[in-house]
Design a protein around this motif. Sequence first.
Motif, PDB file in Angstrom:
ATOM      1  N   ASP A 174       0.854  -1.185   0.000  1.00 17.48           N
ATOM      2  CA  ASP A 174       0.000   0.000   0.000  1.00 17.48           C
ATOM      3  C   ASP A 174       0.885   1.227   0.000  1.00 17.48           C
ATOM      4  O   ASP A 174       1.458   1.602   1.039  1.00 17.48           O
ATOM      5  CB  ASP A 174      -0.907  -0.023   1.237  1.00 17.48           C
ATOM      6  CG  ASP A 174      -1.794   1.210   1.312  1.00 17.48           C
ATOM      7  OD1 ASP A 174      -1.930   1.907   0.293  1.00 17.48           O
ATOM      8  OD2 ASP A 174      -2.339   1.473   2.411  1.00 17.48           O
ATOM      9  N   ALA A 175       1.009   1.858  -1.164  1.00 18.46           N
ATOM     10  CA  ALA A 175       1.914   3.001  -1.275  1.00 18.46           C
ATOM     11  C   ALA A 175       1.473   4.164  -0.400  1.00 18.46           C
ATOM     12  O   ALA A 175       2.309   4.902   0.128  1.00 18.46           O
ATOM     13  CB  ALA A 175       1.999   3.445  -2.744  1.00 18.46           C
ATOM     14  N   LEU A 176       0.170   4.349  -0.226  1.00 17.76           N
ATOM     15  CA  LEU A 176      -0.311   5.479   0.575  1.00 17.76           C
ATOM     16  C   LEU A 176      -0.102   5.245   2.072  1.00 17.76           C
ATOM     17  O   LEU A 176      -0.365   6.131   2.880  1.00 17.76           O
ATOM     18  CB  LEU A 176      -1.793   5.749   0.294  1.00 17.76           C
ATOM     19  CG  LEU A 176      -2.077   6.740  -0.853  1.00 17.76           C
ATOM     20  CD1 LEU A 176      -1.558   6.196  -2.167  1.00 17.76           C
ATOM     21  CD2 LEU A 176      -3.564   7.041  -0.954  1.00 17.76           C
ATOM     22  N   GLY A 177       0.377   4.069   2.424  1.00 15.57           N
ATOM     23  CA  GLY A 177       0.696   3.812   3.820  1.00 15.57           C
ATOM     24  C   GLY A 177       2.025   4.415   4.238  1.00 15.57           C
ATOM     25  O   GLY A 177       2.394   4.340   5.416  1.00 15.57           O
ATOM     26  N   ALA A 178       2.755   4.996   3.283  1.00 17.38           N
ATOM     27  CA  ALA A 178       4.032   5.641   3.573  1.00 17.38           C
ATOM     28  C   ALA A 178       3.983   7.091   3.115  1.00 17.38           C
ATOM     29  O   ALA A 178       3.200   7.452   2.234  1.00 17.38           O
ATOM     30  CB  ALA A 178       5.175   4.909   2.868  1.00 17.38           C
ATOM     31  N   THR A 210      -1.917   7.908  -9.744  1.00 21.77           N
ATOM     32  CA  THR A 210      -1.074   6.856  -9.168  1.00 21.77           C
ATOM     33  C   THR A 210      -0.009   7.502  -8.291  1.00 21.77           C
ATOM     34  O   THR A 210       0.397   8.648  -8.526  1.00 21.77           O
ATOM     35  CB  THR A 210      -0.394   6.034 -10.274  1.00 21.77           C
ATOM     36  OG1 THR A 210       0.387   6.916 -11.104  1.00 21.77           O
ATOM     37  CG2 THR A 210      -1.436   5.313 -11.123  1.00 21.77           C
ATOM     38  N   PRO A 211       0.465   6.803  -7.276  1.00 20.82           N
ATOM     39  CA  PRO A 211       1.519   7.363  -6.428  1.00 20.82           C
ATOM     40  C   PRO A 211       2.852   7.430  -7.161  1.00 20.82           C
ATOM     41  O   PRO A 211       3.071   6.735  -8.160  1.00 20.82           O
ATOM     42  CB  PRO A 211       1.575   6.390  -5.241  1.00 20.82           C
ATOM     43  CG  PRO A 211       1.022   5.120  -5.768  1.00 20.82           C
ATOM     44  CD  PRO A 211       0.003   5.488  -6.797  1.00 20.82           C
ATOM     45  N   HIS A 212       3.749   8.273  -6.664  1.00 18.58           N
ATOM     46  CA  HIS A 212       5.068   8.370  -7.262  1.00 18.58           C
ATOM     47  C   HIS A 212       5.813   7.042  -7.097  1.00 18.58           C
ATOM     48  O   HIS A 212       5.657   6.350  -6.091  1.00 18.58           O
ATOM     49  CB  HIS A 212       5.864   9.505  -6.611  1.00 18.58           C
ATOM     50  CG  HIS A 212       5.413  10.848  -7.031  1.00 18.58           C
ATOM     51  ND1 HIS A 212       4.659  11.684  -6.218  1.00 18.58           N
ATOM     52  CD2 HIS A 212       5.592  11.533  -8.196  1.00 18.58           C
ATOM     53  CE1 HIS A 212       4.405  12.811  -6.853  1.00 18.58           C
ATOM     54  NE2 HIS A 212       4.958  12.757  -8.055  1.00 18.58           N
ATOM     55  N   PRO A 213       6.631   6.674  -8.097  1.00 21.14           N
ATOM     56  CA  PRO A 213       7.364   5.391  -8.011  1.00 21.14           C
ATOM     57  C   PRO A 213       8.217   5.273  -6.746  1.00 21.14           C
ATOM     58  O   PRO A 213       8.333   4.194  -6.163  1.00 21.14           O
ATOM     59  CB  PRO A 213       8.220   5.397  -9.274  1.00 21.14           C
ATOM     60  CG  PRO A 213       7.463   6.265 -10.236  1.00 21.14           C
ATOM     61  CD  PRO A 213       6.841   7.340  -9.399  1.00 21.14           C
ATOM     62  N   SER A 214       8.827   6.365  -6.325  1.00 21.23           N
ATOM     63  CA  SER A 214       9.661   6.305  -5.120  1.00 21.23           C
ATOM     64  C   SER A 214       8.820   5.968  -3.888  1.00 21.23           C
ATOM     65  O   SER A 214       9.305   5.306  -2.962  1.00 21.23           O
ATOM     66  CB  SER A 214      10.372   7.645  -4.909  1.00 21.23           C
ATOM     67  OG  SER A 214       9.431   8.698  -4.762  1.00 21.23           O
ATOM     68  N   ARG A 215       7.573   6.389  -3.880  1.00 21.77           N
ATOM     69  CA  ARG A 215       6.689   6.072  -2.752  1.00 21.77           C
ATOM     70  C   ARG A 215       6.319   4.593  -2.757  1.00 21.77           C
ATOM     71  O   ARG A 215       6.245   3.953  -1.700  1.00 21.77           O
ATOM     72  CB  ARG A 215       5.435   6.938  -2.826  1.00 21.77           C
ATOM     73  CG  ARG A 215       4.566   6.902  -1.584  1.00 21.77           C
ATOM     74  CD  ARG A 215       3.416   7.851  -1.707  1.00 21.77           C
ATOM     75  NE  ARG A 215       2.717   8.030  -0.447  1.00 21.77           N
ATOM     76  CZ  ARG A 215       1.636   8.816  -0.297  1.00 21.77           C
ATOM     77  NH1 ARG A 215       1.160   9.489  -1.344  1.00 21.77           N
ATOM     78  NH2 ARG A 215       1.058   8.934   0.886  1.00 21.77           N
ATOM     79  N   VAL A 216       6.081   4.052  -3.939  1.00 23.43           N
ATOM     80  CA  VAL A 216       5.783   2.631  -4.054  1.00 23.43           C
ATOM     81  C   VAL A 216       6.974   1.806  -3.579  1.00 23.43           C
ATOM     82  O   VAL A 216       6.825   0.820  -2.845  1.00 23.43           O
ATOM     83  CB  VAL A 216       5.414   2.270  -5.505  1.00 23.43           C
ATOM     84  CG1 VAL A 216       5.201   0.769  -5.650  1.00 23.43           C
ATOM     85  CG2 VAL A 216       4.169   3.030  -5.938  1.00 23.43           C
ATOM     86  N   ASP A 217       8.197   2.227  -3.988  1.00 27.65           N
ATOM     87  CA  ASP A 217       9.401   1.502  -3.584  1.00 27.65           C
ATOM     88  C   ASP A 217       9.587   1.577  -2.066  1.00 27.65           C
ATOM     89  O   ASP A 217       9.994   0.591  -1.429  1.00 27.65           O
ATOM     90  CB  ASP A 217      10.629   2.078  -4.284  1.00 27.65           C
ATOM     91  CG  ASP A 217      10.582   1.858  -5.797  1.00 27.65           C
ATOM     92  OD1 ASP A 217       9.826   0.963  -6.235  1.00 27.65           O
ATOM     93  OD2 ASP A 217      11.278   2.590  -6.526  1.00 27.65           O
ATOM     94  N   LEU A 218       9.281   2.717  -1.480  1.00 23.99           N
ATOM     95  CA  LEU A 218       9.431   2.868  -0.028  1.00 23.99           C
ATOM     96  C   LEU A 218       8.459   1.960   0.722  1.00 23.99           C
ATOM     97  O   LEU A 218       8.838   1.308   1.705  1.00 23.99           O
ATOM     98  CB  LEU A 218       9.193   4.328   0.357  1.00 23.99           C
ATOM     99  CG  LEU A 218       9.298   4.660   1.850  1.00 23.99           C
ATOM    100  CD1 LEU A 218      10.688   4.317   2.375  1.00 23.99           C
ATOM    101  CD2 LEU A 218       8.986   6.142   2.085  1.00 23.99           C
ATOM    102  N   ALA A 219       7.213   1.881   0.244  1.00 29.52           N
ATOM    103  CA  ALA A 219       6.234   1.011   0.884  1.00 29.52           C
ATOM    104  C   ALA A 219       6.649  -0.450   0.756  1.00 29.52           C
ATOM    105  O   ALA A 219       6.523  -1.236   1.707  1.00 29.52           O
ATOM    106  CB  ALA A 219       4.854   1.228   0.267  1.00 29.52           C
TER     107      ALA A 219
END
Length: 229
Positions: A174-178, A210-219
């Motif tokens: 869940d990218a929005l969790g970060a 869509t969330p930024h790719p860096s946010r997806v990677d962080l999650a």
Amino acid sequence: MDRREVAAVLAYIGRLDPRTIRTGTGEARDQIAQWQALLDDVPFATAHGWDVREAIRSHVLDSPYPILPVDVARRWRAHRRDRLDRHTDPNPAADPDHPAAWRAELLRARNAVAAGIPSPSTHRQITSGSRPRDVEERLREIGSCIPPAVRADLARYRPSRAAREAAVAEGVPDALGARCDWCHAPVGSPCRQRRASPDGTARGHAIRATPHPSRVDLAAARINRVRTV
């Protein structure tokens, strides 16, 4: 309150606010008569929540003006209204085929509650049954407070929420969790377009689908750390 109780009340007020003290015998007698006339139906104290000294002390702390007997009477009436508002009449034991007796018992019960003799009877108490279970416990049993069909209909109005739920259901992070390090969107908020202005500052207003790719990677990295631990 009778004259003796009114005299005790005035003595208590005099200790808290010397402006109310009457030194003359005639003035003191008239003051007691005036207070008793207005506080005749006000009790000195009850077993459930009322004490005239607390009402006096509250007025002295809250108001710059000397207390008057009407101030005490109004506080008592407000206290009575609050008790009756929290009270639900139980069914009288009198025969309902005798309206006079039924009504008299009902009025006696209400007057007793208003006077502070018994506690108010709440709806939960007179309808019996156990206390309702904890809300979180019930949600764990049913899974969600929103039926699946309703959730599907709401998906088009809540695209970010729907995307998060779909990601969790598929096991995708869940990218929005970060928090997004690129647009600085907080946890739970969608990413926004971040554009550099001519002066070098970053601006972002439009919401990204869509969330930024860096946010997806962080999650994803956080989930991997949790699984490793």
